[in-house]
Design a protein around this motif. Structure first.
Motif, PDB file in Angstrom:
ATOM      1  N   VAL A  26       0.874  -1.168   0.000  1.00 47.95           N
ATOM      2  CA  VAL A  26       0.000   0.000   0.000  1.00 47.95           C
ATOM      3  C   VAL A  26       0.908   1.215   0.000  1.00 47.95           C
ATOM      4  O   VAL A  26       1.765   1.353   0.863  1.00 47.95           O
ATOM      5  CB  VAL A  26      -0.941   0.020   1.228  1.00 47.95           C
ATOM      6  N   ASN A  27       0.706   2.086  -1.000  1.00 44.94           N
ATOM      7  CA  ASN A  27       1.588   3.224  -1.192  1.00 44.94           C
ATOM      8  C   ASN A  27       0.804   4.531  -1.149  1.00 44.94           C
ATOM      9  O   ASN A  27      -0.114   4.723  -1.942  1.00 44.94           O
ATOM     10  CB  ASN A  27       2.316   3.081  -2.536  1.00 44.94           C
ATOM     11  N   PHE A  28       1.168   5.404  -0.205  1.00 45.08           N
ATOM     12  CA  PHE A  28       0.614   6.755  -0.137  1.00 45.08           C
ATOM     13  C   PHE A  28       1.516   7.647  -0.975  1.00 45.08           C
ATOM     14  O   PHE A  28       2.735   7.673  -0.763  1.00 45.08           O
ATOM     15  CB  PHE A  28       0.582   7.250   1.312  1.00 45.08           C
ATOM     16  N   TRP A  29       0.952   8.403  -1.914  1.00 47.92           N
ATOM     17  CA  TRP A  29       1.735   9.209  -2.836  1.00 47.92           C
ATOM     18  C   TRP A  29       0.951  10.451  -3.264  1.00 47.92           C
ATOM     19  O   TRP A  29      -0.243  10.553  -3.016  1.00 47.92           O
ATOM     20  CB  TRP A  29       2.112   8.396  -4.079  1.00 47.92           C
ATOM     21  N   ALA A  30       1.650  11.367  -3.931  1.00 48.72           N
ATOM     22  CA  ALA A  30       1.014  12.565  -4.486  1.00 48.72           C
ATOM     23  C   ALA A  30       1.835  13.048  -5.674  1.00 48.72           C
ATOM     24  O   ALA A  30       3.051  12.845  -5.736  1.00 48.72           O
ATOM     25  CB  ALA A  30       0.919  13.663  -3.435  1.00 48.72           C
ATOM     26  N   SER A  31       1.178  13.716  -6.604  1.00 47.21           N
ATOM     27  CA  SER A  31       1.872  14.218  -7.790  1.00 47.21           C
ATOM     28  C   SER A  31       2.827  15.356  -7.447  1.00 47.21           C
ATOM     29  O   SER A  31       3.823  15.554  -8.135  1.00 47.21           O
ATOM     30  CB  SER A  31       0.854  14.701  -8.831  1.00 47.21           C
ATOM     31  N   TRP A  32       2.551  16.097  -6.394  1.00 47.37           N
ATOM     32  CA  TRP A  32       3.393  17.236  -5.992  1.00 47.37           C
ATOM     33  C   TRP A  32       4.610  16.805  -5.180  1.00 47.37           C
ATOM     34  O   TRP A  32       5.452  17.617  -4.819  1.00 47.37           O
ATOM     35  CB  TRP A  32       2.573  18.254  -5.193  1.00 47.37           C
ATOM     36  N   CYS A  33       4.745  15.531  -4.924  1.00 49.97           N
ATOM     37  CA  CYS A  33       5.787  14.981  -4.061  1.00 49.97           C
ATOM     38  C   CYS A  33       7.006  14.579  -4.892  1.00 49.97           C
ATOM     39  O   CYS A  33       6.952  13.610  -5.651  1.00 49.97           O
ATOM     40  CB  CYS A  33       5.194  13.780  -3.325  1.00 49.97           C
ATOM     41  N   VAL A  34       8.105  15.322  -4.745  1.00 51.25           N
ATOM     42  CA  VAL A  34       9.324  15.026  -5.503  1.00 51.25           C
ATOM     43  C   VAL A  34       9.877  13.637  -5.168  1.00 51.25           C
ATOM     44  O   VAL A  34      10.243  12.888  -6.082  1.00 51.25           O
ATOM     45  CB  VAL A  34      10.381  16.139  -5.306  1.00 51.25           C
ATOM     46  N   PRO A  35       9.958  13.220  -3.889  1.00 52.66           N
ATOM     47  CA  PRO A  35      10.437  11.854  -3.613  1.00 52.66           C
ATOM     48  C   PRO A  35       9.556  10.765  -4.238  1.00 52.66           C
ATOM     49  O   PRO A  35      10.040   9.662  -4.489  1.00 52.66           O
ATOM     50  CB  PRO A  35      10.437  11.775  -2.086  1.00 52.66           C
ATOM     51  N   CYS A  36       8.276  11.081  -4.504  1.00 49.85           N
ATOM     52  CA  CYS A  36       7.410  10.094  -5.159  1.00 49.85           C
ATOM     53  C   CYS A  36       7.886   9.817  -6.583  1.00 49.85           C
ATOM     54  O   CYS A  36       7.742   8.700  -7.084  1.00 49.85           O
ATOM     55  CB  CYS A  36       5.961  10.579  -5.171  1.00 49.85           C
ATOM     56  N   ILE A  37       8.463  10.828  -7.244  1.00 48.61           N
ATOM     57  CA  ILE A  37       9.015  10.635  -8.589  1.00 48.61           C
ATOM     58  C   ILE A  37      10.233   9.721  -8.506  1.00 48.61           C
ATOM     59  O   ILE A  37      10.419   8.835  -9.347  1.00 48.61           O
ATOM     60  CB  ILE A  37       9.373  11.995  -9.225  1.00 48.61           C
ATOM     61  N   VAL A  38      11.055   9.912  -7.480  1.00 48.90           N
ATOM     62  CA  VAL A  38      12.241   9.073  -7.272  1.00 48.90           C
ATOM     63  C   VAL A  38      11.823   7.621  -7.037  1.00 48.90           C
ATOM     64  O   VAL A  38      12.451   6.688  -7.536  1.00 48.90           O
ATOM     65  CB  VAL A  38      13.069   9.603  -6.079  1.00 48.90           C
ATOM     66  N   GLU A  39      10.766   7.424  -6.287  1.00 49.93           N
ATOM     67  CA  GLU A  39      10.295   6.086  -5.918  1.00 49.93           C
ATOM     68  C   GLU A  39       9.580   5.363  -7.055  1.00 49.93           C
ATOM     69  O   GLU A  39       9.588   4.129  -7.120  1.00 49.93           O
ATOM     70  CB  GLU A  39       9.346   6.236  -4.725  1.00 49.93           C
ATOM     71  N   HIS A  40       8.966   6.109  -7.944  1.00 53.33           N
ATOM     72  CA  HIS A  40       8.042   5.535  -8.926  1.00 53.33           C
ATOM     73  C   HIS A  40       8.623   4.396  -9.778  1.00 53.33           C
ATOM     74  O   HIS A  40       7.935   3.387 -10.006  1.00 53.33           O
ATOM     75  CB  HIS A  40       7.454   6.640  -9.804  1.00 53.33           C
ATOM     76  N   PRO A  41       9.877   4.483 -10.252  1.00 55.43           N
ATOM     77  CA  PRO A  41      10.412   3.350 -11.028  1.00 55.43           C
ATOM     78  C   PRO A  41      10.434   2.037 -10.233  1.00 55.43           C
ATOM     79  O   PRO A  41      10.242   0.957 -10.811  1.00 55.43           O
ATOM     80  CB  PRO A  41      11.831   3.800 -11.398  1.00 55.43           C
ATOM     81  N   GLN A  42      10.640   2.115  -8.926  1.00 50.97           N
ATOM     82  CA  GLN A  42      10.638   0.893  -8.109  1.00 50.97           C
ATOM     83  C   GLN A  42       9.223   0.315  -8.021  1.00 50.97           C
ATOM     84  O   GLN A  42       9.044  -0.907  -8.049  1.00 50.97           O
ATOM     85  CB  GLN A  42      11.184   1.171  -6.705  1.00 50.97           C
ATOM     86  N   LEU A  43       8.218   1.183  -7.922  1.00 50.87           N
ATOM     87  CA  LEU A  43       6.835   0.697  -7.906  1.00 50.87           C
ATOM     88  C   LEU A  43       6.495   0.028  -9.235  1.00 50.87           C
ATOM     89  O   LEU A  43       5.859  -1.031  -9.257  1.00 50.87           O
ATOM     90  CB  LEU A  43       5.861   1.843  -7.617  1.00 50.87           C
ATOM     91  N   MET A  44       6.931   0.642 -10.333  1.00 51.86           N
ATOM     92  CA  MET A  44       6.680   0.047 -11.651  1.00 51.86           C
ATOM     93  C   MET A  44       7.372  -1.314 -11.767  1.00 51.86           C
ATOM     94  O   MET A  44       6.794  -2.266 -12.306  1.00 51.86           O
ATOM     95  CB  MET A  44       7.153   0.996 -12.766  1.00 51.86           C
ATOM     96  N   ALA A  45       8.599  -1.428 -11.251  1.00 50.49           N
ATOM     97  CA  ALA A  45       9.327  -2.699 -11.298  1.00 50.49           C
ATOM     98  C   ALA A  45       8.619  -3.763 -10.460  1.00 50.49           C
ATOM     99  O   ALA A  45       8.518  -4.925 -10.883  1.00 50.49           O
ATOM    100  CB  ALA A  45      10.765  -2.501 -10.811  1.00 50.49           C
ATOM    101  N   MET A  46       8.131  -3.387  -9.280  1.00 51.17           N
ATOM    102  CA  MET A  46       7.397  -4.357  -8.453  1.00 51.17           C
ATOM    103  C   MET A  46       6.132  -4.822  -9.161  1.00 51.17           C
ATOM    104  O   MET A  46       5.800  -6.012  -9.143  1.00 51.17           O
ATOM    105  CB  MET A  46       7.044  -3.741  -7.092  1.00 51.17           C
ATOM    106  N   GLN A  47       5.441  -3.887  -9.794  1.00 52.99           N
ATOM    107  CA  GLN A  47       4.216  -4.231 -10.509  1.00 52.99           C
ATOM    108  C   GLN A  47       4.527  -5.208 -11.639  1.00 52.99           C
ATOM    109  O   GLN A  47       3.792  -6.176 -11.851  1.00 52.99           O
ATOM    110  CB  GLN A  47       3.562  -2.945 -11.042  1.00 52.99           C
TER     111      GLN A  47
END
Length: 191
Positions: A82-103
């Protein structure tokens, strides 16, 4: 001594006491950093080992994704993130490739969009890809408060029964994913 003199002394010494206490806390943090006992990400969660609070969130308009509610956490009959995120969150951009890889590895990721504008959230997912199997919108941030979220991104790993087994405040980096998340998901899958 008059009451006015006592108040004046209190007004002088109270800030000094607060500054002294802050100094002691800062010294303890520096000492912990020096000997390795201080973990800046080690924010405790009262929910570890428990089911998350009951909730029901609407979906994100304009996306072909189901909304998210607490019963959905057990739908997959396997561990989920379960991932809490927001478009305005710069660290969320950093994290996003890892979420895509897990998916891509078949890990169900359930997203909770936190205090965001829906148009911005849709643009973010269109630009960066959508790793979420389900997505709920927590515009007022009340569900995040119930979960004890300190800020975004913040992620939780739940076992197949919906019990929270792990929490991470901050972005999931490649190191966190390979050293913590994936080993935990494998161990929960086999448990």
């Amino acid at each position: 001594m008059s009451q006015a003199t006592s108040r004046r002394k209190l007004m002088v010494y109270a800030p000094l006491a607060v500054a002294g206490a802050a100094g002691v806390g800062f010294w303890a943090m520096l000492r912990g950093l020096g000997d390795g006992s201080f973990n800046p990400r080690g924010v405790p969660s009262a929910l570890l080992g428990k089911n998350p609070p009951e909730f029901s969130l609407p979906g994100l308009d304009g996306l072909d994704l189901p909304p998210l509610s607490s019963p959905d956490l057990r739908l997959f009959r396997k561990p989920v993130v379960v991932n809490f995120w927001a478009s305005w969150c710069v660290p969320c951009i950093v994290e996003h490739p890892q979420l895509m890889a897990m998916q891509r590895r078949g890990v169900p990721i359930l997203g909770i969009n936190y205090k965001d504008r829906e148009a911005d959230a849709r643009t973010f997912l269109t630009r960066h890809g959508n790793p979420f199997a389900r997505l709920g919108v927590d515009a007022p941030g009340r569900i995040a408060i119930d979960w004890g979220v300190y800020g975004v991104p913040e992620s939780y790993v739940l076992d197949r029964h919906g019990v929270i087994r792990w929490r991470w405040a901050g972005p999931i980096t490649p190191e966190v994913m390979s050293e913590s998340v994936m080993p935990l998901l494998r161990s929960l899958e086999n448990a």
